[in-house]
Design an enzyme around this catalytic site. Structure first.
Site, mmCIF file in Angstrom:
data_model
loop_
_atom_site.group_PDB
_atom_site.id
_atom_site.type_symbol
_atom_site.label_atom_id
_atom_site.label_comp_id
_atom_site.label_asym_id
_atom_site.label_seq_id
_atom_site.Cartn_x
_atom_site.Cartn_y
_atom_site.Cartn_z
ATOM 1 N N TYR A 67 0.816 -1.174 -0.074
ATOM 2 C CA TYR A 67 -0.155 0.046 -0.028
ATOM 3 C C TYR A 67 0.784 1.281 -0.132
ATOM 4 C CZ TYR A 67 -4.251 2.734 0.714
ATOM 5 O OH TYR A 67 -5.071 3.866 0.841
ATOM 6 N N TYR A 107 -4.661 6.074 -7.690
ATOM 7 C CA TYR A 107 -5.216 5.818 -6.125
ATOM 8 C C TYR A 107 -6.503 5.115 -6.069
ATOM 9 C CZ TYR A 107 -5.500 6.458 -1.169
ATOM 10 O OH TYR A 107 -5.741 5.836 0.188
#
Lengths: 172, 419
Positions: free
Chosen positions: B299, B349
């Site tokens: 992440y 994103y």
């Protein structure tokens, strides 16, 4: 009693149900830092909560705590999100290890209290002061008065303490 | 087939390889989608179902999460004529994708659903920016926010940067080491036609970009985009009737957190993140260790979040993450490539889903790069990782996805290539 106030252009609110924060900031307004001490295990905690994170006991007693410690880590903000913080950049967000309860109940636990670097009268620090503070700097708590029953705790350089020769700073 | 008598069916270990991701889909990564999050979600789900070779009527479960903007599962289901037996929309950020995969497995295992879609749809640039600007910056400060936002401590970068600052202090990690994460992910994005940022950047480019909040430069932060992403999960048995090689789920750790929630950093060394606790669940359940993993999907909301997770899940020793992320291990052609799509730093994103999508395609050995398509309709991968070339990793068998929401919460998933 519920509080509505404005601080650095931000609306701050504490409603009647939020008894923990009302009590916490009431002590701050008297420039007297208090934390909850668990009635069962005796450990202090931060920030205010509704139960003890160490033993789950619900009852606690507000206890006076000395606002002194050393910087554990920090961030130096150059790009502010809040409109009113823009005129104060760069400002420091400090995480300060209080001398009280350091290393308890386990080695890597502490009361790590957040605040901005501020002048002794509680205003966000000017740039020359920002450059003096790093990891290890000795700090003392000061307060920014916002409204009756509401002051924000901050950190200023403890000029009476022995400061580290070179507090750790982000390499330039 | 009955399980062997010595299998402990009270342990999540017996779920190994019983469920699979069989479809993945997304929309274009843009800044200015021009459509609603409901439309973005519908397109992503539609694409993922088609990718699986299924029909909308095959879907009977839907899970989603939102922090900021999105839409609700039943609206997407309605737009596609799907009748749901179970749906759940939860609040959540980056630690949600792998956690919801675990929840989907539970739903199917319990007989409540047969095939579950997980989606995330967001106009993360043109509507609600995760960086905390706009309406969020103007909202009243109350409750727990009195202890952070009142200090101008609000955006994810501001909130998380103290962990990296302390890591630099404790271990001598340098800004240049974590800047390599951006440089490497930009190389990968250059071989991803869908990536929002395809241009390669260097470590110097990152260090020369403006400071957002020390230690973060602008290019240490991920790219905010508008997009929808979706994945389809079903049983390994049903996966046999689907279109692609299934990505079998070996194990999941769903939303593990530190003993105390960490935004005020009370517990443990502050540069130790939730993966430190998650790894003790993840690896035994998956029956493999970090050394068995061929590719990782971290992440990468920021360059240093990749480093902290890889360290704490055990891909290197604590304190050696700066070396690990900069020594070439994570690069295409390296020993264990990370975020081969370019990740959040470069592809776009989408709050964690796109790195799962990428690893599923890697496990299929069918990543959508610029390699030529052969007569069988599959890409003929060249394994030439020069700019604009291939990004398929050779002989991928096992992948790990590491989700992060805050330093104190994480989830993760190990997958392997099915038959």
């Amino acid at each position: 009693m519920a509080i509505s106030a404005t601080y650095l252009g931000m609306p701050l609110e504490i409603n009647d149900l939020d008894v923990e924060n009302l009590e916490y900031f009431k002590h701050c307004a008297a420039h007297d830092f208090h934390l909850q001490r668990c009635d069962a295990c005796g450990l202090l905690r931060y920030p205010p909560t509704t139960g003890c994170p160490f033993c789950a006991h619900a009852k606690s007693t507000w206890t006076r705590v000395e606002g002194k410690g050393a910087v554990h880590s920090y961030s130096e903000v150059h790009h502010a999100i809040q409109q009113s913080f823009r005129q104060h950049t760069p400002y420091l967000i400090l995480l300060v290890d209080l001398d009280t309860q350091k290393g308890k109940p386990t080695e890597h636990q502490a009361l790590r209290v957040v605040g901005n670097l501020a002048t002794p009268d509680g205003k966000l620090a000017p740039p020359d002061m920002v450059k003096r503070v790093g990891i290890g700097s000795r700090m003392r708590m000061v307060f920014a008065d916002v409204a009756p029953g509401l002051s924000i705790p901050h950190w200023t350089i403890d000029e009476t303490a022995q400061q580290p020769a070179n507090p750790w700073r982000y390499p330039e | 087939m009955p399980l062997p008598a010595d299998v402990d069916t009270t342990s999540p270990k017996y779920l190994r390889d019983k469920y699979a991701i069989v479809g993945v889909g997304e929309t274009t990564y843009t800044r200015g989608s021009g459509i609603t999050t409901r439309a973005l979600g519908s397109w992503a789900v539609r694409n993922a179902i088609a990718d699986a070779g299924l029909k909308p009527s095959d879907i009977d479960g839907m899970l989603s999460y939102q922090s900021g903007d999105s839409t609700f599962g039943p609206f997407i289901a309605g737009d596609l004529g799907i009748r749901l037996n179970f749906y759940m929309d939860v609040f959540g950020g980056g630690s949600s994708t792998e956690a919801l995969c675990g929840m989907a497995i539970g739903l199917i295992e319990a007989g409540m659903c047969k095939t579950v879609v997980i989606f995330r749809a967001m106009n993360g640039f043109s509507q609600v920016r995760i960086g905390g600007t706009g309406a969020r910056a103007a909202a009243p400060v109350l409750g727990d926010m009195l202890h952070n936002r009142a200090y101008g401590w609000q955006s994810a970068g501001q909130m998380f940067s103290l962990t990296f600052m302390r890591h630099m202090h404790d271990y001598g990690t340098t800004p240049a080491q974590v800047a390599a994460v951006k440089a490497i992910h930009s190389e990968h994005a250059g071989n991803n036609p869908k990536a929002y940022y395809k241009d390669r950047v260097t470590v110097e480019d990152v260090l020369n970009s403006r400071i957002i909040c020390k230690p973060l430069h602008l290019l240490d932060c991920c790219v905010e985009t508008d997009n929808g992403t979706a994945i389809v999960i079903t049983s390994a048995d049903r996966a046999k009737d689907c279109r692609h090689t299934p990505a079998l789920i070996r194990g999941v750790v769903g939303r593990c957190n530190k003993p105390r929630m960490d935004m005020h950093y009370q517990h443990g060394p502050i540069s130790t993140v939730a993966g430190h606790y998650g790894k003790d669940i993840l690896w035994p359940n998956a029956g493999v260790g970090p050394e068995d993993v061929d590719i990782t999907g971290s992440y990468d909301a920021f360059t240093f979040t990749t480093m902290l997770q890889l360290e704490d899940y055990g891909f290197c020793k604590k304190g050696e993450g700066g070396h690990y992320v900069s020594d070439g291990t994570m690069r295409l052609g390296g020993r264990r490539p990370n975020n081969t799509s370019g990740g959040h730093l470069c592809e776009g994103y989408t709050h964690g889903v796109n790195m799962v999508v990428e690893n599923v395609r890697q496990l299929r050995h069918d990543v959508d790069d610029s390699c030529p398509i052969g007569p069988d309709g599959k890409r003929q991968h060249t394994y030439d990782y020069r700019p604009g070339g291939c990004r398929q990793v050779k002989n991928v068998e096992v992948s790990a996805n590491l989700g992060w929401a805050m330093p104190g919460t994480g989830s993760a998933m190990v997958m392997r290539r099915g038959a």
